[in-house]
Design a protein around this motif. Structure first.
Motif, PDB file in Angstrom:
ATOM      1  N   ASP A  92       0.876  -1.184   0.000  1.00 14.82           N
ATOM      2  CA  ASP A  92       0.000   0.000   0.000  1.00 14.82           C
ATOM      3  C   ASP A  92       0.906   1.224   0.000  1.00 14.82           C
ATOM      4  O   ASP A  92       1.423   1.646   1.038  1.00 14.82           O
ATOM      5  CB  ASP A  92      -0.913  -0.013   1.225  1.00 14.82           C
ATOM      6  N   MET A  93       1.119   1.790  -1.188  1.00 13.71           N
ATOM      7  CA  MET A  93       2.053   2.894  -1.325  1.00 13.71           C
ATOM      8  C   MET A  93       1.581   4.147  -0.590  1.00 13.71           C
ATOM      9  O   MET A  93       2.376   5.066  -0.352  1.00 13.71           O
ATOM     10  CB  MET A  93       2.265   3.226  -2.811  1.00 13.71           C
ATOM     11  N   CYS A  94       0.284   4.219  -0.236  1.00 18.14           N
ATOM     12  CA  CYS A  94      -0.234   5.394   0.481  1.00 18.14           C
ATOM     13  C   CYS A  94      -0.303   5.163   1.986  1.00 18.14           C
ATOM     14  O   CYS A  94      -0.869   5.985   2.724  1.00 18.14           O
ATOM     15  CB  CYS A  94      -1.610   5.771  -0.064  1.00 18.14           C
ATOM     16  N   ALA A  95       0.270   4.019   2.431  1.00 12.73           N
ATOM     17  CA  ALA A  95       0.292   3.771   3.873  1.00 12.73           C
ATOM     18  C   ALA A  95       1.209   4.787   4.539  1.00 12.73           C
ATOM     19  O   ALA A  95       2.167   5.288   3.922  1.00 12.73           O
ATOM     20  CB  ALA A  95       0.778   2.356   4.147  1.00 12.73           C
ATOM     21  N   PRO A  96       0.920   5.150   5.806  1.00 16.28           N
ATOM     22  CA  PRO A  96       1.758   6.133   6.516  1.00 16.28           C
ATOM     23  C   PRO A  96       3.232   5.758   6.473  1.00 16.28           C
ATOM     24  O   PRO A  96       3.597   4.604   6.721  1.00 16.28           O
ATOM     25  CB  PRO A  96       1.209   6.081   7.942  1.00 16.28           C
ATOM     26  N   GLY A  97       4.041   6.746   6.133  1.00 15.43           N
ATOM     27  CA  GLY A  97       5.476   6.526   6.092  1.00 15.43           C
ATOM     28  C   GLY A  97       5.998   6.063   4.752  1.00 15.43           C
ATOM     29  O   GLY A  97       7.211   6.010   4.548  1.00 15.43           O
ATOM     30  N   ARG A  98       5.113   5.710   3.796  1.00 13.28           N
ATOM     31  CA  ARG A  98       5.563   5.205   2.502  1.00 13.28           C
ATOM     32  C   ARG A  98       5.557   6.273   1.408  1.00 13.28           C
ATOM     33  O   ARG A  98       6.178   6.090   0.369  1.00 13.28           O
ATOM     34  CB  ARG A  98       4.701   4.016   2.050  1.00 13.28           C
ATOM     35  N   HIS A  99       4.797   7.397   1.580  1.00 16.11           N
ATOM     36  CA  HIS A  99       4.713   8.438   0.558  1.00 16.11           C
ATOM     37  C   HIS A  99       5.208   9.767   1.145  1.00 16.11           C
ATOM     38  O   HIS A  99       5.460   9.887   2.342  1.00 16.11           O
ATOM     39  CB  HIS A  99       3.275   8.589   0.060  1.00 16.11           C
ATOM     40  N   ASP A 100       5.354  10.786   0.279  1.00 14.40           N
ATOM     41  CA  ASP A 100       5.816  12.108   0.735  1.00 14.40           C
ATOM     42  C   ASP A 100       4.823  13.211   0.333  1.00 14.40           C
ATOM     43  O   ASP A 100       5.204  14.353   0.085  1.00 14.40           O
ATOM     44  CB  ASP A 100       7.220  12.416   0.210  1.00 14.40           C
ATOM     45  N   CYS A 101       3.538  12.833   0.204  1.00 15.35           N
ATOM     46  CA  CYS A 101       2.508  13.825  -0.090  1.00 15.35           C
ATOM     47  C   CYS A 101       2.200  14.645   1.174  1.00 15.35           C
ATOM     48  O   CYS A 101       2.056  14.083   2.260  1.00 15.35           O
ATOM     49  CB  CYS A 101       1.229  13.150  -0.575  1.00 15.35           C
TER      50      CYS A 101
END
Length: 413
Positions: A321-330
């Motif tokens: 899950d690329m949108c899981a906390p800590g995995r993206h920089d949005c």
């Protein structure tokens, strides 16, 4: 114990139990010769005894009249020297001796003696029976009266080998082929040794397969003692692996008097049967990885493609899950797109050029000069159109009134 049958014959036969002799050309239709050589004379027990696997061993001596007294003595010397090469005992090798011509006599069964001295003493007193060559009868008697638990043969569950070796200088005078086949079916391995005028075809029909390992020939009784060294080489299974004289790269497995090579776990034996090569644990069909197999010496580990993560079973993979906390920089909103993601902003904010951060949207009530001019022009145009429409409407009313007056005059006329 005797079985009688009145016929003449000539031959010498031995009945033995374990795999004994080295291959001999006697298995061919021609008569190969055992070349003189090796050790002769009496073999001292202290020099020749060896640790062989347990056997239930039965010698059957044919003492027909073709065997001269001095030749029969050679046979007894051969038996004694054979005894010297064995590790005899109640729990090791048991030995019995049978004597036959037209009758069969069990000189002593497997249960009688468990030491070499007693066996050799008993052998020294054996007398020839003279007439007849009833080889089939002798083998049958061995099956019926010697290879039994009552007579000292150990139970089948012990897996003690039984092998028949017939040494003859003539042709059997009974149906040895059928009896020998029954013996082989019963688990007895048969070796046949021909002497002088022995009928090679008879040796071949009674011996076990492969024939080149079970049929032997000697020219005279004078060299029969030479067979002792042949038997000894097989009985005394030298541990080549322990001696360190093997050429195995990794593992040496003792196999009687010879050896086989093997490999450690994770390796496979090469075609040369000596060296080993590491097994490709990531070859198709060898691993259980869902996506990526990584060889690790003699084992392997599983990994996953980018965007996937290894499950707890260490074999299968699941999409990350690329949108899981800590995995993206949005900064504000992460929008998942299969194995990737894009950033977005809350209402009232706009995405900055870095495609990650957001800024508040700016709204203004001021109107520019250009926009003001455009508005005035539009208003003027609208006023002009309205004025013209009003004038046109007035004219239409006048025309309408005139038309009505005209129509009224026409009706009066």
């Amino acid at each position: 114990m005797r079985r009688a049958l009145g016929t003449r014959g000539c031959c010498l036969a031995l009945l033995l139990l374990p795999p004994l002799l080295l291959p001999a050309a006697g298995a061919s239709p021609h008569r190969p010769r055992l070349q003189p050589g090796g050790r002769s004379g009496s073999l001292a027990a202290a020099d020749t005894a060896c640790k062989n696997r347990p056997l239930d061993l039965v010698f059957i001596i044919d003492s027909s009249r073709s065997v001269r007294p001095e030749e029969f003595e050679k046979v007894k010397i051969f038996l004694s020297e054979m005894i010297d090469t064995l590790d005899v005992g109640e729990r090791t090798t048991r030995v019995a001796v049978m004597n036959y011509a037209s009758t069969v006599k069990v000189e002593f069964p497997l249960r009688t003696y468990f030491d070499k001295a007693s066996m050799k003493e008993a052998i020294s007193h054996i007398k020839p029976l003279s007439a007849g060559t009833m080889t089939g009868l002798a083998i049958q008697t061995a099956m019926d009266e010697v290879f039994t638990e009552e007579m000292g043969t150990r139970p089948a569950a012990f897996n003690i080998p039984k092998v028949v070796i017939v040494v003859t200088d003539g042709r059997p005078q009974d149906q040895v082929q059928d009896v020998a086949a029954s013996a082989r079916t019963a688990g007895i391995e048969i070796y046949a040794v021909g002497v002088d005028r022995a009928d090679m075809q008879s040796l071949r029909v009674m011996a076990s397969e492969p024939l080149d390992e079970h049929v032997f020939y000697v020219e005279t009784y004078g060299v029969i003692e030479k067979l002792t060294s042949k038997f000894r080489e097989t009985f005394c299974a030298v541990n080549v692996c322990a001696l360190g004289t093997h050429d195995c790269e990794q593992v040496c497995v003792s196999n009687g008097g010879t050896y086989l090579c093997d490999c450690y776990e994770g390796y496979t034996l090469n075609p040369d049967k000596r060296t080993c090569s590491a097994v490709d644990m990531c070859a198709p069909g060898r691993h259980e990885c869902d996506q990526i197999c990584v060889s690790n010496n003699t084992s392997y580990v599983c990994e996953c493609y980018e965007g996937y993560t290894l499950n707890p079973d260490k074999k299968t993979c699941s999409a990350v899950d690329m949108c899981a906390p800590g995995r993206h920089d949005c900064e504000q909103v992460c929008v998942r797109d299969d194995l990737f993601y894009t950033c977005d902003c809350y209402q009232g904010y706009t995405l900055n050029p870095d495609k990650k951060t957001c800024s508040r949207a700016i709204t203004s009530s001021l109107v520019t000069t250009e926009e003001s001019c455009k508005c005035e022009a539009i208003a003027a145009l609208q006023d002009s159109v309205t004025s013209r429409l009003e004038a046109l409407s007035t004219k239409l009313d006048e025309v309408s009134e005139k038309l009505q007056a005209y129509q009224g005059r026409q009706q009066v006329v």
